[in-house]
Scaffold this motif. Sequence first.
Motif, mmCIF file in Angstrom:
data_model
loop_
_atom_site.group_PDB
_atom_site.id
_atom_site.type_symbol
_atom_site.label_atom_id
_atom_site.label_comp_id
_atom_site.label_asym_id
_atom_site.label_seq_id
_atom_site.Cartn_x
_atom_site.Cartn_y
_atom_site.Cartn_z
ATOM 1 N N UNK A 128 22.364 -3.569 81.536
ATOM 2 C CA UNK A 128 22.391 -3.195 82.946
ATOM 3 C C UNK A 128 23.424 -4.009 83.714
ATOM 4 N N UNK A 129 24.262 -3.302 84.482
ATOM 5 C CA UNK A 129 25.071 -3.952 85.506
ATOM 6 C C UNK A 129 24.294 -3.824 86.806
ATOM 7 N N UNK A 147 18.869 -6.292 79.044
ATOM 8 C CA UNK A 147 19.902 -7.296 79.265
ATOM 9 C C UNK A 147 20.609 -6.984 80.581
ATOM 10 N N UNK A 148 20.865 -8.026 81.390
ATOM 11 C CA UNK A 148 21.435 -7.819 82.714
ATOM 12 C C UNK A 148 22.728 -8.610 82.899
ATOM 13 N N UNK A 149 23.701 -7.962 83.526
ATOM 14 C CA UNK A 149 24.826 -8.661 84.151
ATOM 15 C C UNK A 149 24.582 -8.544 85.646
ATOM 16 N N UNK A 150 24.289 -9.664 86.289
ATOM 17 C CA UNK A 150 23.946 -9.694 87.708
ATOM 18 C C UNK A 150 25.201 -10.057 88.495
ATOM 19 N N UNK A 162 17.372 -16.083 80.101
ATOM 20 C CA UNK A 162 18.252 -15.927 78.937
ATOM 21 C C UNK A 162 18.742 -14.495 78.760
ATOM 22 N N UNK A 163 18.005 -13.529 79.294
ATOM 23 C CA UNK A 163 18.425 -12.137 79.121
ATOM 24 C C UNK A 163 19.302 -11.646 80.283
ATOM 25 N N UNK A 164 19.843 -12.582 81.068
ATOM 26 C CA UNK A 164 20.702 -12.211 82.198
ATOM 27 C C UNK A 164 21.857 -13.195 82.314
ATOM 28 N N UNK A 165 23.010 -12.673 82.729
ATOM 29 C CA UNK A 165 24.165 -13.518 83.015
ATOM 30 C C UNK A 165 24.633 -13.233 84.434
ATOM 31 N N UNK A 185 30.819 -5.402 78.334
ATOM 32 C CA UNK A 185 29.416 -5.802 78.336
ATOM 33 C C UNK A 185 28.500 -4.750 77.703
ATOM 34 N N UNK A 186 29.068 -3.625 77.267
ATOM 35 C CA UNK A 186 28.248 -2.582 76.664
ATOM 36 C C UNK A 186 27.239 -1.985 77.630
ATOM 37 N N UNK A 187 27.635 -1.815 78.877
ATOM 38 C CA UNK A 187 26.716 -1.372 79.923
ATOM 39 C C UNK A 187 26.260 0.073 79.674
#
Length: 242
Positions: A128-129, A147-150, A162-165, A185-187
């Motif tokens: 997720x973005x 998994x998150x890109x915040x 740990x499951x987010x950057x 990021x494979x979003x």
Amino acid sequence: MKILILGGTAEARELANRLVAMGHDVTTSLAGRTQDPILPEGDIRMGKFGGIPGLAAYLRAARMERIVDATHPYAGLISINAVAAAQQTGIPLVRYMRPAWEQRMGADWITVETAAEAAAALPPNADVLLTTGHTGLEQFLERDDCQFVVRTIETPEIDMPRHASLLQTRPPYDVESEMRLMEREGITHLVTKNSGGAQTAAKLEAAQRLGVKVIMIARPAYGPALEVATIDDAISALGLGG
């Protein structure tokens, strides 16, 4: 004319600059959340008012003649308070609201009402973005099966699990850079608010090109006000001409 602008957006800054150039006495109020904001011309007021009574008292004490709500479409309580304070004081309120994004043919969107609904709509193992800002961030990060890109402008008050950057950047963005980010990021899912405007719209085009699913959080309703969608219309609605 004495004008209070509830600001914090690029449009609010542009409006303040134009009104000051026209010779008006303009004060822009900023919530104070953004570090080192780009300040408009005119006077600046930082911080909260203290609810509806505080805002109404300020308007009377400062002898304001007009109010412009040019906050972010998801600013929340201040927009609600502006309606009530305008009604209490009899000071005309103009709401600048940038046009919402509209779903294009072929785009894969679902629209939800709240951050909680958006978090619940994510399937397990989604990449997720997340571009919804700080509000409701905890509800998404509870989904430790994703998994998150915040992406934020300011540093969140909570630590990333740990499951987010965390990705701290400032718009504007372009389609090519948004596609590179999503591919790197494979979003699989983009979660965003319908903020409108051109500065962050590229993510929607990038998502459509890459087949990324979009979960769009709808705008809230803030109550009656004279609402406009351009800076020129805001100036006209204030009764100031061009």
